[in-house]
Each structure stands twice: as structure tokens, then as C-alpha cells.
Design a protein around this motif. Structure first.
Motif, mmCIF file in Angstrom:
data_model
loop_
_atom_site.group_PDB
_atom_site.id
_atom_site.type_symbol
_atom_site.label_atom_id
_atom_site.label_comp_id
_atom_site.label_asym_id
_atom_site.label_seq_id
_atom_site.Cartn_x
_atom_site.Cartn_y
_atom_site.Cartn_z
ATOM 1 N N ARG A 4 0.834 -1.207 0.000
ATOM 2 C CA ARG A 4 0.000 0.000 0.000
ATOM 3 C C ARG A 4 0.869 1.257 0.000
ATOM 4 N NH1 ARG A 4 -3.705 -0.318 4.986
ATOM 5 N NH2 ARG A 4 -4.017 -2.432 4.297
ATOM 6 N N VAL A 5 0.215 2.374 -0.280
ATOM 7 C CA VAL A 5 0.935 3.641 -0.399
ATOM 8 C C VAL A 5 0.335 4.632 0.600
ATOM 9 C CG1 VAL A 5 1.480 5.561 -1.939
ATOM 10 C CG2 VAL A 5 1.399 3.228 -2.843
ATOM 11 N N LEU A 6 1.196 5.241 1.376
ATOM 12 C CA LEU A 6 0.738 6.236 2.362
ATOM 13 C C LEU A 6 1.066 7.648 1.888
ATOM 14 C CD1 LEU A 6 1.863 4.699 5.783
ATOM 15 C CD2 LEU A 6 -0.076 4.100 4.322
ATOM 16 N N LEU A 7 0.224 8.574 2.314
ATOM 17 C CA LEU A 7 0.439 9.988 1.974
ATOM 18 C C LEU A 7 1.059 10.711 3.168
ATOM 19 C CD1 LEU A 7 -2.998 10.625 0.238
ATOM 20 C CD2 LEU A 7 -0.786 10.359 -0.890
ATOM 21 N N GLY A 11 3.526 19.246 6.615
ATOM 22 C CA GLY A 11 3.456 20.411 5.729
ATOM 23 C C GLY A 11 4.411 20.304 4.547
ATOM 24 N N GLU A 12 5.390 19.408 4.660
ATOM 25 C CA GLU A 12 6.387 19.181 3.604
ATOM 26 C C GLU A 12 7.136 20.438 3.225
ATOM 27 O OE1 GLU A 12 5.593 16.342 0.403
ATOM 28 O OE2 GLU A 12 3.567 16.164 1.186
ATOM 29 N N LEU B 5 -3.890 14.595 -5.591
ATOM 30 C CA LEU B 5 -3.287 14.608 -4.257
ATOM 31 C C LEU B 5 -1.779 14.722 -4.445
ATOM 32 C CD1 LEU B 5 -5.363 11.744 -2.570
ATOM 33 C CD2 LEU B 5 -5.729 14.203 -2.398
ATOM 34 N N THR B 6 -1.232 15.772 -3.895
ATOM 35 C CA THR B 6 0.175 16.075 -4.207
ATOM 36 C C THR B 6 1.155 15.688 -3.100
ATOM 37 O OG1 THR B 6 -0.145 18.306 -3.333
ATOM 38 C CG2 THR B 6 -0.460 18.034 -5.700
ATOM 39 N N SER B 7 0.647 15.126 -2.015
ATOM 40 C CA SER B 7 1.561 14.786 -0.907
ATOM 41 C C SER B 7 2.538 13.696 -1.330
ATOM 42 C CB SER B 7 0.768 14.294 0.301
ATOM 43 O OG SER B 7 -0.008 15.350 0.816
ATOM 44 N N LYS B 8 3.683 13.717 -0.699
ATOM 45 C CA LYS B 8 4.706 12.701 -0.958
ATOM 46 C C LYS B 8 4.161 11.312 -0.620
ATOM 47 C CE LYS B 8 9.502 11.717 0.243
ATOM 48 N NZ LYS B 8 10.664 12.118 1.048
ATOM 49 N N ARG B 9 4.547 10.317 -1.434
ATOM 50 C CA ARG B 9 4.079 8.938 -1.231
ATOM 51 C C ARG B 9 5.155 8.079 -0.568
ATOM 52 N NH1 ARG B 9 0.320 11.929 -4.158
ATOM 53 N NH2 ARG B 9 -1.347 10.591 -4.959
ATOM 54 N N TYR B 10 4.691 7.163 0.262
ATOM 55 C CA TYR B 10 5.587 6.175 0.888
ATOM 56 C C TYR B 10 4.991 4.792 0.682
ATOM 57 C CZ TYR B 10 7.810 10.078 3.327
ATOM 58 O OH TYR B 10 8.474 11.241 3.621
ATOM 59 N N LYS B 11 5.788 3.869 0.136
ATOM 60 C CA LYS B 11 5.305 2.493 -0.063
ATOM 61 C C LYS B 11 5.639 1.639 1.150
ATOM 62 C CE LYS B 11 5.236 1.932 -5.042
ATOM 63 N NZ LYS B 11 5.877 1.351 -6.222
ATOM 64 N N PRO B 35 -3.446 4.107 8.773
ATOM 65 C CA PRO B 35 -2.569 4.505 7.663
ATOM 66 C C PRO B 35 -3.315 5.367 6.641
ATOM 67 C CG PRO B 35 -2.283 2.185 8.185
ATOM 68 C CD PRO B 35 -3.475 2.656 8.974
ATOM 69 N N PRO B 36 -2.762 6.518 6.293
ATOM 70 C CA PRO B 36 -3.458 7.435 5.370
ATOM 71 C C PRO B 36 -3.236 7.049 3.900
ATOM 72 C CG PRO B 36 -1.433 8.451 6.178
ATOM 73 C CD PRO B 36 -1.505 7.102 6.810
ATOM 74 N N THR B 37 -4.076 6.177 3.419
ATOM 75 C CA THR B 37 -3.984 5.751 2.018
ATOM 76 C C THR B 37 -4.782 6.717 1.147
ATOM 77 O OG1 THR B 37 -5.923 4.351 2.247
ATOM 78 C CG2 THR B 37 -3.775 3.318 2.669
ATOM 79 N N GLU B 38 -4.482 6.684 -0.143
ATOM 80 C CA GLU B 38 -5.163 7.617 -1.056
ATOM 81 C C GLU B 38 -6.684 7.416 -1.087
ATOM 82 O OE1 GLU B 38 -3.138 8.543 -4.604
ATOM 83 O OE2 GLU B 38 -4.896 9.420 -5.557
ATOM 84 N N LYS B 70 -4.055 18.090 3.453
ATOM 85 C CA LYS B 70 -3.294 17.781 4.675
ATOM 86 C C LYS B 70 -4.223 17.548 5.869
ATOM 87 C CE LYS B 70 0.820 17.921 2.920
ATOM 88 N NZ LYS B 70 1.568 16.637 2.750
ATOM 89 N N ILE B 73 -5.690 14.053 5.413
ATOM 90 C CA ILE B 73 -4.724 12.984 5.728
ATOM 91 C C ILE B 73 -4.646 12.783 7.240
ATOM 92 C CG2 ILE B 73 -2.272 12.350 5.678
ATOM 93 C CD1 ILE B 73 -2.063 13.874 2.985
ATOM 94 N N ASN B 74 -4.541 13.892 7.954
ATOM 95 C CA ASN B 74 -4.436 13.790 9.409
ATOM 96 C C ASN B 74 -5.740 13.298 10.045
ATOM 97 O OD1 ASN B 74 -1.683 14.786 10.529
ATOM 98 N ND2 ASN B 74 -2.140 16.158 8.815
ATOM 99 N N VAL B 156 1.403 19.391 10.506
ATOM 100 C CA VAL B 156 1.456 20.540 9.595
ATOM 101 C C VAL B 156 2.053 21.740 10.329
ATOM 102 C CG1 VAL B 156 0.188 21.951 7.953
ATOM 103 C CG2 VAL B 156 -0.623 19.636 8.476
#
Lengths: 93, 348
Positions: A4-7, A11-12, B5-11, B35-38, B70, B73-74, B156
């Protein structure tokens, strides 16, 4: 469970920050700003510092934040930055 | 709602890996998060009909916008259902106002943190608790909405303990502190109406509060006695020899509320009586009085000092039907130099 992929919830973005001015080797000939953040008895501490610094022949300027619970206003920061070489901030209680 | 959705992705490999990653990244409050999935974040945004890049608030001290993406996601991480998002969004808006001063509230060494009170029809519509154990655990909406605000502040806003958050001791409400007012059982107009909104509006009120202190009075059956009893307990916020700097919320339980209803006391009557009972004798509260160094400046000797400012006493009705208790939630520095309570309407 499949991959799965998390967002990213942050604030990045780093809050903008600037390098501190280099610490001077000596205070001779410098103007020292004393910033009172408006905490009780901060003035007691800064009065004593002013006495000591002025006793060494240094220029001292005093500044006060309107409230300790908020960051110093931009114009106050500008004033300190343009008038002083170093600043001492009093956190007290 | 369209929009990327422009946030960075983590696999990650699986659910456990996802939860662990959130811990490793420092994204949690110390408890596991969802877990915040799309798909979950999209469902959240769709429910509130918000584009991901919609700006919810602006954090001036960090020169950073808070986007709907954001917040969503939170909110997913906190465990919110999609229908809670409008309340979370409103809370973030309220927190980022100059009046509320979330930056100062976070940076203080004091205990305090946002306390959220929800009013109006949305509270029941999303299943919030205003009854038994109202300030405690066990209700998903109460627990996760308050948590979502805290996670936005953390992730944030950068409000991490040891970072911007400098609390000496903190309080358990910094995980989550959110509840609904019991409006139907109340002897009084609800908080949001008192603060200028219509009864059918839904609203969030944020208050910079510390923890809950219990107040017991099981014998007063007339409002005069109960008001005196409350006043005696309120005197200790945050110290019996301090005044005017801190606001307070009193959560009046149904059994205490009944005493005021039967006595015919309006909310404003109770507030006026409490303020009148809480006029302190300067001689008792100046520095050194009573052998206690803490206190008000010596110049107030001989003066009468109000304990609270006129609008510094918030009264809310909530709790289970049995128990002659009320709860006192002390504030942080009030007024323009600190944090003001902020009420915002939840937009449908």
C-alpha cells in the motif's frame, strides 16, 4: 495484505529560517540590544545586565515584546536587527 | 471532488508496516494511527466536497498554508469518519486565527491545549457524545475529531514536544479533548447561541484549556448555595492568589443544571452571581499574603480584584444524568496578548 501507499501528513515545507549572525569575538565597540519578552521579572534581569554592560562602556538599547505569548512583531525584529550588533533575550518568571 | 493529491508517497508492505512507518516518521501522538492511504483520504475530501488544494488556513509564523488535503490525511490518521471532516476543518480554521493564537498556546510551558466544544445539529448527526462520560473515552467522533486537530497541529504546524511544544507537564487532553454540549437537556441557551450564532447553526468553539478538575457538591439544593460552592472551587484557577489572567469553562452536569433550572436562574444570572462572589480582597492575594510568595503585585493591597474578567467565564451543559458534579477547565493567558475563545460555524 497487499502493498500500500501512504500519503505524507506533514506540511512538507521547512519554515523559513536564516543563519544567525556570527558570534563576535569581543563586545568592544558593539551595540547590545536587550529584549524583554514581557515575562514577570525579566526587567530585573535585564536592568542588571544593562548596568554591567554600560559599566564596560558598551552601548545598550532596550526593547520589549508586546506579549511573551506571541512571536516578536516584524518591525520590532527589524528595529533590533538594524540598531544592534548582538541581542540578549530575557526569558524569566 | 477532482484534483490531484500532491503529498509525498511512501510504499509499505502491509498494514503493520504502515503503522510502523507512521511511528518512525514521527507522525503520531504516541498511539497507532490509521494509515493514510489515497482512497481513504479521497473519501474524506469527497464527503466535505473539498478540492485537495483548497486552503483551510494559513500559519503565519511558518509562512505555510494548511490545505484540505493535509487536514484530510491527518483526519484519516486520527480515525475520523468522512462525515466528521467539516468539524475538523472548522476547528483548524478556528485554531489558526490570531485570536486563538495556537502558536503561543503550543509554545508555552503551561499545561494548556485546544479544548473543542461542538454545538448544533451536526453533533447528533455524526454521533457525538454529550452525555455519560462526556469528557472521557469511548465515542469515536469525540475522540477522533479532537485527535485530528492535534495531529494537524503536530504534523502541519510542527507542534512536537521538545520542538515548538515546550510544555513542562502537558495534560492528557493533548491527545484529544473534544465534546458536544447537551443542548436538549440544558436549562440554558447553548454556548454557540450565547456567542452569536443561531440555534440551528452547527459550531465549533475552541478554548485554550488545561485539564479537568472535578467539583463536587452533593448537598446544595438551591442555586445560591450551589453558586457559592462553585465560586469557592473556581477561586483556585490556576492559583487562589491569581486573578484576571485566566478564563475558565464550567461544564455543568444535568443534576447541577437541575438545581439552577428549578431555582429559575438563567445562565447570565449564574454568571453574574459567580463574578460577584469572586471579587477578591487584595490584602488576601498580594505577594506574601498568607505566607505564600506567589500572588498579585503589592500595589493591589486594599483593592478589590475580580477573579475573572466579565466574559471570562464560559458555562456549558453536558454529562450523564446521575452525579452532583461539575467540571472546571481552567484556561491559559487570556485577552489579546494570549488566547481568546473562538467560535466558528461549521459550513454544511
Amino acid at each position: 495484505m497487499s502493498e500500500r501507499v501512504l500519503l505524507d501528513p506533514t506540511g512538507e515545507r521547512e519554515a523559513p529560517s536564516r543563519e544567525r549572525a556570527p558570534r563576535p569575538a569581543s563586545l568592544d565597540g558593539r551595540t547590545v540590544g536587550l529584549l524583554d519578552i514581557s515575562k514577570p521579572r525579566g526587567d530585573v534581569f535585564l536592568d542588571r545586565l544593562e548596568e554591567q554592560l554600560a559599566g564596560r562602556g558598551l552601548q545598550v538599547r532596550r526593547f520589549t515584546k508586546p506579549t511573551f505569548s506571541k512571536p516578536a512583531p516584524v518591525d520590532l525584529r527589524h528595529e533590533i536587527g538594524t540598531q544592534c550588533d548582538v541581542v540578549i533575550e530575557a526569558l524569566a518568571d | 471532488m477532482p484534483g490531484t493529491l500532491t503529498s509525498k508517497r511512501y510504499k509499505v508492505d502491509d498494514a503493520v508496516g504502515a503503522i510502523d512507518l507512521c511511528f518512525e516518521k514521527g507522525w503520531t501522538d504516541g498511539l497507532p494511527v490509521v494509515p493514510p492511504t489515497e482512497p481513504a483520504v479521497r473519501a474524506m475530501l469527497d464527503a466535505a466536497r473539498l478540492a485537495p488544494d483548497a486552503q483551510i488556513a494559513y500559519i503565519r509564523d511558518r509562512a505555510m498554508a494548511v490545505t484540505a488535503e493535509k487536514v484530510a490525511i491527518n483526519a484519516v490518521m486520527a480515525g475520523c469518519k468522512p462525515e466528521y471532516l467539516p468539524v475538523v476543518i472548522t476547528a483548524v480554521e478556528a485554531a489558526c486565527t490570531d485570536e486563538f493564537n495556537i502558536h503561543g498556546l503550543l509554545a508555552t510551558t503551561y499545561f494548556s491545549s485546544p479544548v473543542m466544544i461542538v454545538n448544533g445539529p451536526i453533533a447528533a448527526a455524526i454521533g457525538m457524545n454529550s452525555g455519560i462520560n462526556v469528557l472521557g473515552q469511548g465515542n469515536r467522533a469525540n475522540a477522533t475529531i479532537g485527535r485530528a486537530l492535534q495531529l494537524v497541529v503536530r504534523n502541519v504546524g510542527g507542534g512536537r514536544p521538545g520542538g515548538v511544544d515546550r510544555a513542562t507537564l502537558g495534560n492528557p487532553g493533548k491527545f484529544t479533548f473534544c465534546f458536544a454540549e447537551d443542548e436538549t437537556g440544558s436549562p440554558w441557551e447553548p454556548l454557540h447561541v450565547e456567542r452569536g450564532l443561531t440555534p440551528d447553526a452547527s459550531a465549533v468553539t475552541l478554548f485554550a484549556g488545561d485539564g479537568v478538575r472535578g467539583m463536587v457538591d452533593q448537598l446544595s439544593r438551591d442555586p445560591e448555595s450551589l453558586a457559592r460552592s462553585l465560586a469557592a472551587c473556581l477561586r483556585a484557577v490556576p492559583h487562589p492568589k491569581m486573578a484576571l489572567g485566566f478564563d475558565v469553562i464550567v461544564v455543568v452536569s444535568p443534576e447541577h443544571g437541575r438545581v439552577f433550572r428549578e431555582g429559575g436562574w438563567s445562565k447570565s444570572r449564574l454568571r453574574d452571581e459567580l463574578l460577584a462572589l469572586l471579587q477578591l480582597d487584595g490584602d488576601d492575594v498580594i505577594r506574601g499574603a498568607g505566607g505564600i510568595a506567589e500572588g498579585l503585585p503589592e500595589g493591589l493591597a486594599g483593592a478589590t480584584v475580580p477573579k475573572f474578567r466579565d466574559d471570562g467565564l464560559l458555562l456549558v451543559h453536558a454529562g450523564g444524568g446521575a452525579g452532583l458534579f461539575s467540571a472546571i477547565i481552567g484556561g491559559w493567558i487570556n485577552g489579546p496578548g494570549g488566547s481568546q475563545p473562538v467560535t466558528r460555524e461549521v459550513r454544511p
